[in-house]
Design an enzyme around this catalytic site. Sequence first.
Site, short mmCIF file in Angstrom:
data_model
loop_
_atom_site.label_atom_id
_atom_site.label_comp_id
_atom_site.label_asym_id
_atom_site.label_seq_id
_atom_site.Cartn_x
_atom_site.Cartn_y
_atom_site.Cartn_z
N LYS A 1 25.77 -0.95 21.87
CA LYS A 1 25.06 -0.74 20.50
C LYS A 1 25.58 0.90 20.37
O LYS A 1 25.86 1.19 19.19
CB LYS A 1 23.75 -0.79 20.79
CG LYS A 1 22.95 -0.83 19.31
CD LYS A 1 21.68 -1.07 19.47
CE LYS A 1 21.26 -2.60 19.98
NZ LYS A 1 19.83 -3.00 20.08
N LYS B 1 20.04 5.83 27.59
CA LYS B 1 19.08 5.90 26.46
C LYS B 1 18.84 4.41 26.22
O LYS B 1 19.95 3.73 25.62
CB LYS B 1 19.38 6.53 25.24
CG LYS B 1 18.45 6.63 24.29
CD LYS B 1 17.19 7.45 24.64
CE LYS B 1 15.84 6.97 23.67
NZ LYS B 1 15.23 5.56 23.80
N LYS C 1 18.39 0.72 29.92
CA LYS C 1 16.95 0.13 29.77
C LYS C 1 16.10 -0.05 31.22
O LYS C 1 16.61 -0.14 32.09
CB LYS C 1 17.15 -1.55 29.63
CG LYS C 1 16.37 -1.94 28.39
CD LYS C 1 16.42 -1.71 26.91
CE LYS C 1 15.68 -2.52 26.24
NZ LYS C 1 15.93 -2.23 24.95
N THR D 1 14.38 -0.07 12.15
CA THR D 1 15.17 -1.16 12.88
C THR D 1 15.39 -2.20 11.85
O THR D 1 16.43 -2.68 11.29
CB THR D 1 14.71 -1.77 14.05
OG1 THR D 1 14.59 -0.75 15.00
CG2 THR D 1 15.52 -2.78 14.51
#
Length: 381
Positions: free
Chosen positions: A65, A41, A77, A152
């Site tokens: 992360k 993801k 990614k 974010t």
Amino acid sequence: MTDALLLVDDWGPEKIVVVSHRRTGMKGVLVIDNTARGIGKGGTRMSPHVSVEEIARLARVMTWKWASVDLFYGGAKAGVVADPSSPDKEAILRAFARALSNEVPREYVMGLDMGLTEDDAAIVQDELGDRGAAVGTPEHLGGVAYDRLGVTGYGVAEAADAAADFLGRPLAGARIAIQGFGAVGNAAARRFAELGATVVAVSTAKGALHDPAGLDVPALLAAREEHGDDLVSRHPQGTAIPSGRELTVDCDILVPAALQDVIDEDNAPDIKARLVVEGANLPTSPRAQEILARRGVTVLPDFVANAGGVVAAAFAMDSRYSGFRPGTPAIFETISDRLRANAVTVLEEARRRDSTPHTAGRTLAEERVRTAMRSKGRIPR
């Protein structure tokens, strides 16, 4: 040209898929880095400058992360080599989604990154006929509107607040410089103002503004809404400074929230902030981190500071096939709790190890990934 095999190390990538489509001119790449803790993801970006090496680096950041915030997905990614302003954007995106139909959504779920919008996520779902193919769709389609909510940037400010408190420098009254006033930077500025900090500099792709006495954040947000990146030439307050100078203005906290590799060994000696909070992915080079550490400047890593987006993405992943939207208050509460706690944990570990926060945080994430790999028999027990 990068030899993809040279990118492989003990962690990954597990899979690199390069795709193309002659009629639309689409070229793209998917990098699935490490799935020991769950399926891949990570965001999908569109830029004329996308490269395999760039996407591989970003996929690795996603591995750390997810592990850093202790959520059960793997690093991945994707990138499309195209101009996001092209009139052929939809056709290119649809061709990219079709080309990855073997991997999406079984091994990778698309998300939003630079150059893609909520409607683009909806296009991916439509092209593959699967609500689970992408997250980040508009709220009216049941998605979590990351950019509109500013998850974010909100998390960046929350992590900065926790880090500042840990370092004995309360955020209230602190002077903040923010590079980038897009989705992350503007949401961070809003939250910083709510927490009592003073934003003294901001920048966009069109330039930068600086006011040592503090910029009017609500006015800046309104100017961005009206003028976009041109706000730096349309906003009456502050002094225009050259792009890049916002990194070295006199401030207490610096938030690079635009591009990668903006703080290097050349400008690291000129950074005046005592705390750097990485709002963008990979904004500081390893050499810069060493220089800043020697100067007593603390750098809160990207995989800690900007993980608010992945926390929100976890909620979106959980609700992909649900008829109910995830609750917004729960998203913000979880982002605050996880990022604040993780910022303190990483800084404590860095102090205990006498290392940089990047090294300490990555070590903690690596231990979680390694444990998962060992349990699944991917490495010797």
